[in-house]
Design a protein around this motif. Structure first.
Motif, PDB file in Angstrom:
ATOM      1  N   SER A   1     -34.134  -1.855   0.124  1.00 57.80           N
ATOM      2  CA  SER A   1     -34.255  -0.860  -0.953  1.00 57.80           C
ATOM      3  C   SER A   1     -35.631  -0.221  -0.953  1.00 57.80           C
ATOM      4  O   SER A   1     -35.855   0.798  -1.593  1.00 57.80           O
ATOM      5  N   LYS A   2     -36.577  -0.826  -0.218  1.00 57.52           N
ATOM      6  CA  LYS A   2     -37.926  -0.256  -0.137  1.00 57.52           C
ATOM      7  C   LYS A   2     -37.965   0.884   0.871  1.00 57.52           C
ATOM      8  O   LYS A   2     -38.611   1.903   0.661  1.00 57.52           O
ATOM      9  N   ASP A   3     -37.236   0.706   1.967  1.00 58.37           N
ATOM     10  CA  ASP A   3     -37.460   1.567   3.120  1.00 58.37           C
ATOM     11  C   ASP A   3     -36.328   1.319   4.125  1.00 58.37           C
ATOM     12  O   ASP A   3     -36.099   0.178   4.524  1.00 58.37           O
ATOM     13  N   TYR A   4     -35.642   2.372   4.523  1.00 58.41           N
ATOM     14  CA  TYR A   4     -34.560   2.223   5.509  1.00 58.41           C
ATOM     15  C   TYR A   4     -34.352   3.555   6.216  1.00 58.41           C
ATOM     16  O   TYR A   4     -33.920   4.527   5.610  1.00 58.41           O
ATOM     17  N   ASN A   5     -34.696   3.557   7.485  1.00 56.52           N
ATOM     18  CA  ASN A   5     -34.610   4.792   8.265  1.00 56.52           C
ATOM     19  C   ASN A   5     -33.484   4.734   9.294  1.00 56.52           C
ATOM     20  O   ASN A   5     -33.073   3.650   9.704  1.00 56.52           O
ATOM     21  N   ALA A   6     -33.020   5.901   9.690  1.00 57.55           N
ATOM     22  CA  ALA A   6     -32.060   5.969  10.794  1.00 57.55           C
ATOM     23  C   ALA A   6     -32.729   5.367  12.039  1.00 57.55           C
ATOM     24  O   ALA A   6     -33.946   5.464  12.201  1.00 57.55           O
ATOM     25  N   PRO A   7     -31.934   4.732  12.884  1.00 57.83           N
ATOM     26  CA  PRO A   7     -32.514   4.023  14.024  1.00 57.83           C
ATOM     27  C   PRO A   7     -33.083   4.965  15.084  1.00 57.83           C
ATOM     28  O   PRO A   7     -32.685   6.122  15.176  1.00 57.83           O
ATOM     29  N   ARG A   8     -34.025   4.428  15.859  1.00 55.79           N
ATOM     30  CA  ARG A   8     -34.411   5.164  17.068  1.00 55.79           C
ATOM     31  C   ARG A   8     -34.577   4.173  18.217  1.00 55.79           C
ATOM     32  O   ARG A   8     -34.358   2.971  18.050  1.00 55.79           O
TER      33      ARG A   8
ATOM     34  N   GLY B   1     -43.525  -5.754   4.698  1.00 50.08           N
ATOM     35  CA  GLY B   1     -44.643  -5.945   3.783  1.00 50.08           C
ATOM     36  C   GLY B   1     -45.989  -5.650   4.412  1.00 50.08           C
ATOM     37  O   GLY B   1     -46.076  -5.000   5.464  1.00 50.08           O
ATOM     38  N   ALA B   2     -47.046  -6.142   3.758  1.00 50.97           N
ATOM     39  CA  ALA B   2     -48.413  -5.851   4.209  1.00 50.97           C
ATOM     40  C   ALA B   2     -49.227  -7.145   4.219  1.00 50.97           C
ATOM     41  O   ALA B   2     -50.141  -7.322   3.416  1.00 50.97           O
TER      42      ALA B   2
ATOM     43  N   LYS C   1     -46.978   1.400   0.069  1.00 49.45           N
ATOM     44  CA  LYS C   1     -47.429   2.244   1.182  1.00 49.45           C
ATOM     45  C   LYS C   1     -48.930   2.066   1.431  1.00 49.45           C
ATOM     46  O   LYS C   1     -49.386   2.030   2.570  1.00 49.45           O
ATOM     47  N   LYS C   2     -49.672   1.951   0.323  1.00 49.82           N
ATOM     48  CA  LYS C   2     -51.119   1.774   0.421  1.00 49.82           C
ATOM     49  C   LYS C   2     -51.438   0.449   1.130  1.00 49.82           C
ATOM     50  O   LYS C   2     -52.262   0.395   2.059  1.00 49.82           O
ATOM     51  N   ALA C   3     -50.756  -0.598   0.691  1.00 43.55           N
ATOM     52  CA  ALA C   3     -50.972  -1.919   1.291  1.00 43.55           C
ATOM     53  C   ALA C   3     -50.576  -1.901   2.766  1.00 43.55           C
ATOM     54  O   ALA C   3     -51.262  -2.480   3.625  1.00 43.55           O
TER      55      ALA C   3
ATOM     56  N   GLU D   1     -53.231  -0.344   4.898  1.00 39.31           N
ATOM     57  CA  GLU D   1     -54.335  -1.279   5.111  1.00 39.31           C
ATOM     58  C   GLU D   1     -53.979  -2.295   6.191  1.00 39.31           C
ATOM     59  O   GLU D   1     -54.769  -2.572   7.099  1.00 39.31           O
ATOM     60  N   PHE D   2     -52.745  -2.813   6.092  1.00 40.18           N
ATOM     61  CA  PHE D   2     -52.265  -3.770   7.089  1.00 40.18           C
ATOM     62  C   PHE D   2     -52.306  -3.168   8.500  1.00 40.18           C
ATOM     63  O   PHE D   2     -52.795  -3.790   9.448  1.00 40.18           O
ATOM     64  N   LEU D   3     -51.851  -1.932   8.593  1.00 39.70           N
ATOM     65  CA  LEU D   3     -51.804  -1.283   9.910  1.00 39.70           C
ATOM     66  C   LEU D   3     -53.212  -1.014  10.454  1.00 39.70           C
ATOM     67  O   LEU D   3     -53.424  -1.006  11.667  1.00 39.70           O
TER      68      LEU D   3
END
Lengths: 497, 497
Positions: free
Chosen positions: B107-114, B130-131, B463-465, B468-470
């Motif tokens: 429910s946070k994030d789900y994109n079409a596959p690539r 997560g982060a 998204k902010k967290a 930072e993680f990335l």
């Protein structure tokens, strides 16, 4: 031995050898000629047929192979994988149907289908057509004969289309005698396929389509589509409800717009639509239609006999002749092809049964709601959902071979039937609980007998009346018809209008 | 001119002609030799690969054609008929998903596959993982890496299977660096297809089946089935829930029996099962599987280049290369084949949307019922129906190409999802009305943002967290991994255990 002498000896060997070869060639030529005669006999009849000649046996004299195979439509040995044979009592096998069709003819009597040659016998014998005692009697209109006989186009030609549809079913009983056959699909002059039924032409017209451009391959489907379709009676006139399209939703919209109902359900009071047998419409949605395969390609594959190849007129399940139907295109084994078909049938069967059970409960719960004092306003959306859910269930399953012809479309429609039927039940639960009813006391309708008894149907009385009808009125019809046909002799029954 | 003289003249013509022909033959022979060298270069690598070599580019030096096409999995230009491109935000396109997966990562994030080459990048970037700020941090277990990288079998070989599944996802971040690639499917010694993932072998074992007898053609599917399947984590150990069979109902029964839930839904309180991507399981139910067509036959058709034919490693939709995939068997035009596929997709889409809408309402109505004081006993059957309805909806639609692989099976399952979801709603209506609630006041969850806000999700903070993680942890992982890989040099990263 001199060379001359040698030549002489050789000649003595050559002469008889040549004689034998010439003799064999002669036999071969004779055989070829014979085959040619045979095929001329088949394809070039001694005389042209009148296209209104209703007696199939007359055509049969000219086209013995086609006629002989057509006569095999009387065979009833084939059993489906789901163990259903011709003439099985479907109400007994599936008592849900009695409740779903309560108040309508099909709740009295509904058998698995059998071949074309039983068309007249079966419509006379079913309880659905009642037991008329006179021309003006009985539950059904004359229109019911429209797909049963070669006498239909004869009569329509003689007296007119609207005239044919007029009056009670019993009124035309002596006119409609010969079962479905040659003139329904063939032109007597050329043996080309022809559309004999105005309803199909009118149905296509209503979609803005012109059948005069139909190819021979098109017609190998269209002659079947004269009858294997959805239809209704508009003041007794036979109409295919196609003007908005032929999908379940299109026809549903059509029926809603013209506010048509086949009957009002005695339990739920929903205004019901009975789907007939939209075989053509569902076939259109399937992969075989989309790849250009016609009805005749699978149901009437060619056979070879002697010097000729001809179309098998024993119109039946392709699964009864997989080697000549499916395997013309598909290389899989017979067992694999059957497994494949059955796999789709199983899936459709599952959703069909789900939809049915939901609808049976919806009708019973609607009755409980009415009994508890539900208002018209409370019930209106419920009844709409029931009407549409049952129409879709019926559309998806009423036609022969639906699960084969278009499994995806059938499953889709059944999914929407389940959705709408469930929504009816959800609203009913709200109505019932608001009236203090938390549990509906469902009657036991688990067998055909129990369900019919619950509905107050006296099947024994119907059977008795039917017996009387078959023993009194039908012989009169037969007698009158024989007298009429006797005037034809071997000549054409009438000239083309 | 004497005969001798004539012969002399003729020789003068023949000599240069022969010379030219010989020269051309020489060129031809040279070309053939060149092609042979080329194909030897392709099929006979200079040295054998270590099957635990995780760096795809090392394999690429030996198998340039396969590698070059594999690198094309980075391409994202293909658009489905339903206008979905790689990486499209599916929650935005279909906000129902936010409610259905409320309380769960999707429910946070789900994109079409690539494509496969994005495996590492995408799992790092999704909000679902997560982060984490340290090895011991974050919502996901290490098991989540199991299908993302060629480092998986390297690590498992080095340290053990159970060891790989242990710890947090962040713990293995520096170990799992290279995206899905060569060693996932190929044996380094023979280039034969190999099963590198224990979960598949264990899954087959649980069904009493032995993969050691699998043929090469079987493996052209099985290597894909290592990941494109339904799975769950049994105390972090990756398990394919197949012991009762691979159909939706079989796995549902399995999960019920072991009382497994992926999460508890925060609105309805139903114990939910998330279907992952049962692509292999659904493919098995379809006609292509039943006719012996493997994944690779359509997703990796052969290409010809120079003197060699090789398997296209740009694993993508066959609809992006119909001429080399579908048209190997099907003679229809590209347009007709697309129409045919889209027709099934449309049907599946319709029932999928129906099932979703029913389920969204069911979750919201269940919350309303709890809020109105519904009891555990009243809600128990409702929650069971929701659990099963959503599992079936998810099973039917979560895997890629479900509507293509097995349209009938997908439609059947969706039909049962609609049935069960509707039954949940019917019971809920009873509960609600009995508590005086005739109309549920549904929140506005018509967009991704509205739905996430309603659920109290702070996506901006996530998204902010993540950013930072990335920017902090991921570069550390990369650094560590590079140091480790530097010790391999061009040699084998390790010997076979």
């Amino acid at each position: 031995m001199s060379t001359e002498e040698k030549k002489g000896k050789v000649s003595w060997f050559i002469f008889p050898a040549v004689a034998v070869i010439v003799f064999i060639l002669g036999l071969l030529a004779s055989s070829i000629m014979e085959r040619r005669v045979e095929s001329r006999m088949i394809y070039m009849p001694k005389e042209k047929m009148d296209q209104f000649e209703p007696r199939n046996e007359k055509w049969g004299k000219q086209y013995p192979n086609q006629y002989d195979t057509f006569m095999k439509t009387a065979e009833t040995s084939f059993k489906s994988k789901h163990n259903i044979s011709s003439r099985d009592d479907m109400l007994e096998k599936n008592p849900n149907l009695v409740i779903l069709w309560a108040g309508y003819g099909f709740s009295k009597d509904y058998n698995a289908p059998r071949g074309h040659s039983y068309a007249i016998k079966d419509i006379r014998e079913t309880l659905r057509t009642g037991a008329p005692k006179s021309e003006k009697d009985g539950p059904m209109p004359a229109t019911c004969w429209a797909c049963k006989s070669t006498d239909v186009s004869r009569y329509m030609n003689e007296k007119g289309i609207t005239e044919f549809y007029q009056g009670k079913w019993a009124e035309k009983g002596h006119e409609v005698i010969n079962p479905i056959g040659c003139n329904d699909c063939h032109d007597g002059d050329t043996m080309a396929l022809r559309i004999s039924r105005p309803a199909l032409l009118e149905g296509f017209e209503s979609m803005g389509l012109d059948l005069s451009k139909a190819t021979h391959q098109d017609k190998r489907t269209l002659v079947c589509a004269q009858c294997h379709v959805e239809y209704y009676f508009k003041d007794q006139y036979l109409v295919f409800p196609w003007s908005k399209g032929t999908k379940a939703e299109n026809m549903e919209e059509y029926f809603d717009e013209v506010e048509f109902a086949d009957w009002v359900h005695p339990l739920s009071k929903a205004k019901m639509i009975k789907a007939q047998h939209p075989g053509y419409e569902l076939w259109k949605e399937g992969i075989h239609a989309q790849r250009g395969v016609s009805c005749a390609d699978c149901h009437m594959p060619y056979v070879s006999k002697g010097g000729v190849k001809f179309t098998d007129h024993q119109i039946n399940s392709p699964l009864a002749k997989i080697n000549r139907s499916c395997q013309n295109c598909h290389r899989q084994s017979e067992a694999e092809l059957i497994r494949s078909v059955a796999s789709n049938q199983d899936k459709v069967y599952q959703l069909k049964m789900s939809a049915e059970k939901i609808l049976v409960k919806a009708h019973l719960e609607a009755k409980a709601a009415w009994d508890a004092g539900a208002t018209e306003a409370e019930m209106a959306p419920v009844l709409d959902y029931i009407r549409h859910a049952q129409w879709r269930w019926d559309y998806a399953t009423a036609s022969h071979g639906a699960a084969f012809h278009a499994p995806q479309e059938v499953l889709r429609i059944l999914g929407t039937s389940i959705e709408k039927g469930s929504e009816a039940r959800r609203l009913l639960t709200g109505v019932l609980v608001s009236k203090g009813i938390k549990e509906v006391d469902y009657p036991d309708v688990s067998t055909k007998e129990k369900a019919q008894k619950y509905l107050g149907m006296d099947i024994e009385a119907m059977k008795k009346a039917k017996k009387e009808f078959l023993e009194t009125l039908v012989p009169e019809w037969e007698k009158k018809a024989k007298e009429r046909e006797a005037t034809y002799g071997d000549k054409k029954p009438m000239t083309k209008k």
